[in-house]
Write an enzyme that holds these catalytic residues in place. Structure first.
Site, PDB file in Angstrom:
ATOM      1  N   LYS A   1       0.869  -1.181   0.000  1.00 39.65           N
ATOM      2  CA  LYS A   1       0.000   0.000   0.000  1.00 39.65           C
ATOM      3  C   LYS A   1       0.898   1.220   0.000  1.00 39.65           C
ATOM      4  CE  LYS A   1      -3.479   2.490   2.588  1.00 39.65           C
ATOM      5  NZ  LYS A   1      -4.495   2.442   3.642  1.00 39.65           N
TER       6      LYS A   1
ATOM      7  N   LYS B   1      -2.548  -1.451  -3.968  1.00 39.31           N
ATOM      8  CA  LYS B   1      -3.304  -0.208  -3.841  1.00 39.31           C
ATOM      9  C   LYS B   1      -2.390   0.995  -3.867  1.00 39.31           C
ATOM     10  CE  LYS B   1      -6.148   1.830  -0.373  1.00 39.31           C
ATOM     11  NZ  LYS B   1      -6.522   1.805   0.990  1.00 39.31           N
TER      12      LYS B   1
HETATM   13  C1  PBG Z   1      -6.907   3.770   5.598  1.00 40.64           C
HETATM   14  C2  PBG Z   1      -7.411   3.494   4.245  1.00 40.64           C
HETATM   15  C3  PBG Z   1      -7.273   4.384   3.185  1.00 40.64           C
HETATM   16  C4  PBG Z   1      -7.920   3.812   2.098  1.00 40.64           C
HETATM   17  C5  PBG Z   1      -8.434   2.573   2.505  1.00 40.64           C
HETATM   18  N1  PBG Z   1      -8.089   2.374   3.841  1.00 40.64           N
HETATM   19  C6  PBG Z   1      -6.695   5.737   3.134  1.00 40.64           C
HETATM   20  C7  PBG Z   1      -5.399   6.025   3.727  1.00 40.64           C
HETATM   21  O1  PBG Z   1      -4.537   5.159   3.857  1.00 40.64           O
HETATM   22  O2  PBG Z   1      -5.219   7.186   4.080  1.00 40.64           O
HETATM   23  C8  PBG Z   1      -8.027   4.492   0.769  1.00 40.64           C
HETATM   24  C9  PBG Z   1      -9.093   4.062  -0.142  1.00 40.64           C
HETATM   25  C10 PBG Z   1      -9.410   5.013  -1.215  1.00 40.64           C
HETATM   26  O3  PBG Z   1      -8.742   6.051  -1.437  1.00 40.64           O
HETATM   27  O4  PBG Z   1     -10.404   4.748  -1.910  1.00 40.64           O
HETATM   28  N2  PBG Z   1      -6.689   2.773   6.448  1.00 40.64           N
END
Ligand code: PBG
Length: 321
Positions: free
Chosen positions: A190, A244
């Site tokens: 991520k 992601k």
């Molecule tokens: C946070 C989380 C995020 C997303 C999913 N879980 C955002 C972040 O890490 O700040 C992002 C999903 C999206 O942008 O659609 N645990």
């Protein structure tokens, strides 16, 4: 080459990949209240649902063939705290949503996010101490969060926090609590991405966020590091991996899928969705074609499941096709 491309029947026969409604996982946002359906301004077509509306919306999605959803709570700001302890309350919005959905739609798979950001007053995924996100204490909270969600009926625990060692510790916690059949999908690679902006509005963590997430999420410059992350998560017991964001990281998706041959999912994140919607609203892109092409690209790169806010509209498109 053009002989094969000459007619639709022939193009269909030689197509190497295809997109099906079975590939889709629909991420949904939750709020308190009754009969509430609140638009998210930076994500046209996306709403936060109160639990009664959620149950109806998931029922409609199921009728279109969508059989998995991912849940993200937008909680009352008064419940946020530095240690995010609302995350481990068995009566929190998330756990009530899981129970309501399992009661109404037991056959719909529930992916449940594990991270502290919706609950943390600093907007971070972990506990903040002296400006640092502390790893092991956060992991202890994540285990408790996973167990309350599993207790409520979660099918898949989906840690998105990027703390070290959390997959193994969560697996042990789930086993100890008797939840041996609950899967773990690791948001393995991520990245610390600008594309999460609209999501942070949707769960109400954006305004609160102090600083950035670069000390735990991955550097967009790196690709070998993604393989190390995935190798550790698999070693610790992850059942599947998610990459992601999606489209800007297709190379990572492809590498992970080819290197490990494990179920690899992908998240078309909020900013990717917002970009298509904004361009389409201006008449600069064809919405339907752009969305279908972006999702097919994930299949081509090796994804076995796709998280997309466009799941419901795509299900309609696939039905009409
Ligand atoms: C946070 C989380 C995020 C997303 C999913 N879980 C955002 C972040 O890490 O700040 C992002 C999903 C999206 O942008 O659609 N645990």
């Amino acid at each position: 080459m053009r002989r094969l491309r000459g007619a639709a029947w022939s193009r269909n026969l030689v197509a190497e990949t295809s997109l099906s409604v079975r590939d889709l996982i629909w991420p949904v946002f939750l709020i308190e209240g009754e009969c509430c359906c609140q638009d998210v301004p930076s994500m046209p077509g996306v709403a936060r649902f109160s639990l009664d509306r959620l149950v109806d919306a998931v029922g409609e999605a199921k009728d279109l063939g969508i059989h998995a959803v991912a849940l993200f709570p937008c909680i009352d700001p008064a419940l946020k705290s530095p240690d995010g302890r609302e995350a481990i309350n068995p009566e929190n919005l998330m756990c009530r949503a899981i129970r309501a959905l399992k009661a109404a739609h037991p056959d719909v798979g529930l992916f449940c996010d594990v991270a502290l950001d919706p609950y943390n007053s600093d907007g971070h995924d972990g506990i903040v101490r002296d400006g640092l996100i502390v790893n092991d204490e956060t992991v202890e909270m994540l285990v408790r969060q996973s167990v309350v969600q599993a207790e409520a009926g979660a099918d898949v625990i989906a840690p998105s926090d990027m703390m070290d060692g959390r997959i193994g510790t969560i697996r042990d916690g789930l086993e100890a609590a008797g939840h041996t059949n609950v899967q773990i999908m690791s948001y393995g690679p991520k990245y610390a991405s600008a594309y999460y902006g609209p999501f942070r509005d949707a769960v109400g963590s954006g305004g609160a966020l102090k600083g950035d997430k670069k000390t735990y999420q991955m550097d967009p410059a790196n690709t070998d590091e993604a393989l190390r992350e995935v190798a550790m998560d698999l070693e610790e017991g992850a059942d599947s991996i998610m990459v992601k964001p999606g489209l800007p990281y297709l190379d990572i998706l492809r590498r992970v899928h080819e290197t490990f041959s494990v179920p690899t999912l992908v998240y078309q994140v909020s900013g990717e969705y917002a970009m298509i919607k904004a361009a389409a609203a201006n008449g600069w892109l064809d919405n339907d074609k752009a969305i279908l092409e972006s999702l097919l690209a994930f299949k081509r790169a090796g994804a076995c499941g796709i998280f997309t806010y466009a799941a419901v509209e795509v299900a309609h498109l696939l039905k009409d096709a």
